[in-house]
Design a protein around this motif. Sequence first.
Motif, PDB file in Angstrom:
ATOM      1  N   ASP A   1       0.834  -1.207   0.000  1.00  0.00           N
ATOM      2  CA  ASP A   1       0.000   0.000   0.000  1.00  0.00           C
ATOM      3  C   ASP A   1       0.868   1.257   0.000  1.00  0.00           C
ATOM      4  O   ASP A   1       1.959   1.269   0.565  1.00  0.00           O
TER       5      ASP A   1
ATOM      6  N   ASP B   1       0.191   4.123   1.396  1.00  0.00           N
ATOM      7  CA  ASP B   1      -0.057   5.076   2.482  1.00  0.00           C
ATOM      8  C   ASP B   1       0.677   4.669   3.762  1.00  0.00           C
ATOM      9  O   ASP B   1       0.255   5.007   4.862  1.00  0.00           O
TER      10      ASP B   1
ATOM     11  N   HIS C   1      -0.372   3.273   8.936  1.00  0.00           N
ATOM     12  CA  HIS C   1      -0.760   3.856   7.643  1.00  0.00           C
ATOM     13  C   HIS C   1      -1.728   5.000   7.872  1.00  0.00           C
ATOM     14  O   HIS C   1      -2.117   5.284   8.996  1.00  0.00           O
ATOM     15  N   GLU C   2      -2.074   5.667   6.765  1.00  0.00           N
ATOM     16  CA  GLU C   2      -2.914   6.854   6.839  1.00  0.00           C
ATOM     17  C   GLU C   2      -4.256   6.509   7.504  1.00  0.00           C
ATOM     18  O   GLU C   2      -4.868   5.486   7.193  1.00  0.00           O
TER      19      GLU C   2
ATOM     20  N   LYS D   1      -7.964   6.763   7.807  1.00  0.00           N
ATOM     21  CA  LYS D   1      -9.023   7.203   6.896  1.00  0.00           C
ATOM     22  C   LYS D   1     -10.398   7.051   7.527  1.00  0.00           C
ATOM     23  O   LYS D   1     -11.398   6.857   6.857  1.00  0.00           O
TER      24      LYS D   1
END
Length: 399
Positions: free
Chosen positions: A174, A176, A317-318, A320
């Motif tokens: 991924d 992110d 990771h980001e 969201k």
Amino acid sequence: MRIETPREFERFGAMLVYGLQKIYQLDGGLAGVAASPQNGDRVIQQIPYEQLHEIEKQMAIIVPVRNERLKLVQGVLCGIPNPCLTIVISNSQRTPIDRFAIEQDSIANFSRFLQNDIVVIHQKDPLLGNAFAKGGYPEIIDDSNRVRDGKAEGMIAGIMLAKLAGKKYVGFIDSDNYFPGAVLEYIHEFAAGFATSKSKNTMVRIAWHSKPKVLESGLYFAKWGRASTHTNRVLNDLLSHYSGFETEIMKTGNAGEHALSVDLAMQMCFASGYAVETQQIIALMERFGGVIGDLDARIIRDRVEVYQIESRNPHLHEVKGDDHVDDMIQSSLSVIYHSALTPERIKTDILETLRSKGTVGPRQEPPQQQTYPPLARIKLRSFKAALKKHDRLNTLLGA
Ligand code: GDP
Ligand code: CO
């Protein structure tokens, strides 16, 4: 790399699922200095540096991107080992601001420092859509002849490019991820899995050691995400149903970070959306399990091996939003629900879980997830010919 030899495995027809493997040393040294007592008893295997390198030379890393921050994407690219071929499949917006053009510029600039060609292609590139049409795989394109939205659709396009580039392995990372070091580790772990496998049909899935969260004023390193807890429980229940022995072997039902031998990837049926990672396990169980249809001699000989490796770096990771955790649970469990393998008892259990979350109504069934046919159906020559005109794929197609 020094990695634990799997302590257990579950066999399901011609499919072997190995237990979680721990990493003891990220850099295990060169082949020549391997003679340590540990190699004798094989509790810990040393995968020498050279061997990882040889495998990574034959590996394409697919990086799916959709409107991610450039700094994050750049960090991820920086973590990919030099011998790998990097393929960025972007579905970032083109209007009103052309984020894809900005990505392309930034990656082109970055790759000059790496002295490496990074392939960057937009998921909606008309030539890509056309290649699928010409190759005889219309399921993946929409009315305007473009590849459909979705990470799974991007992954499928990536697999085809890896195949055209003549690669033997394909891994997914991924875009992110906050830690370039984690990316590097995942890819070495993919290679370690392939290094120990005895089959040409191999899948390596990463289980994160931990996922840091801010809790009150400190960091808390959570071990299992909410979605994986559900998915793993039900997958294990399904395996136990057929073997008659309870098992907890499956730990990676939702592993986004995973890799496959290209031969295996070409035979798989991928699901769209968040269902893709769980669907891979179900697809393998259906195809190699011998419950649906007969196992012919070829499938038994080409058995599939699934490795699960526990990474050491925390996974960050980001963020969201939590909204899509329920989506993810729903799509993952729906795939299991609709499999011909799943007995009534487990279907009832899935319905209870989804109904208690309110994602499925009292008299509803979970929606069926769309799945794509195996990529092996694509006529490679026509697919490749349709991409010949692409001015950014020269190096890849020339390989
Ligand atoms: P999560 O990690 O499961 O929460 O899902 P993310 O939203 O982070 O998505 C995983 C990866 O897929 C990220 O790198 C996204 O940028 C990427 N991604 C999401 N949607 C698409 C898409 O439609 N096409 C492509 N090519 N990538 C996508
Ligand atoms: Co993410």
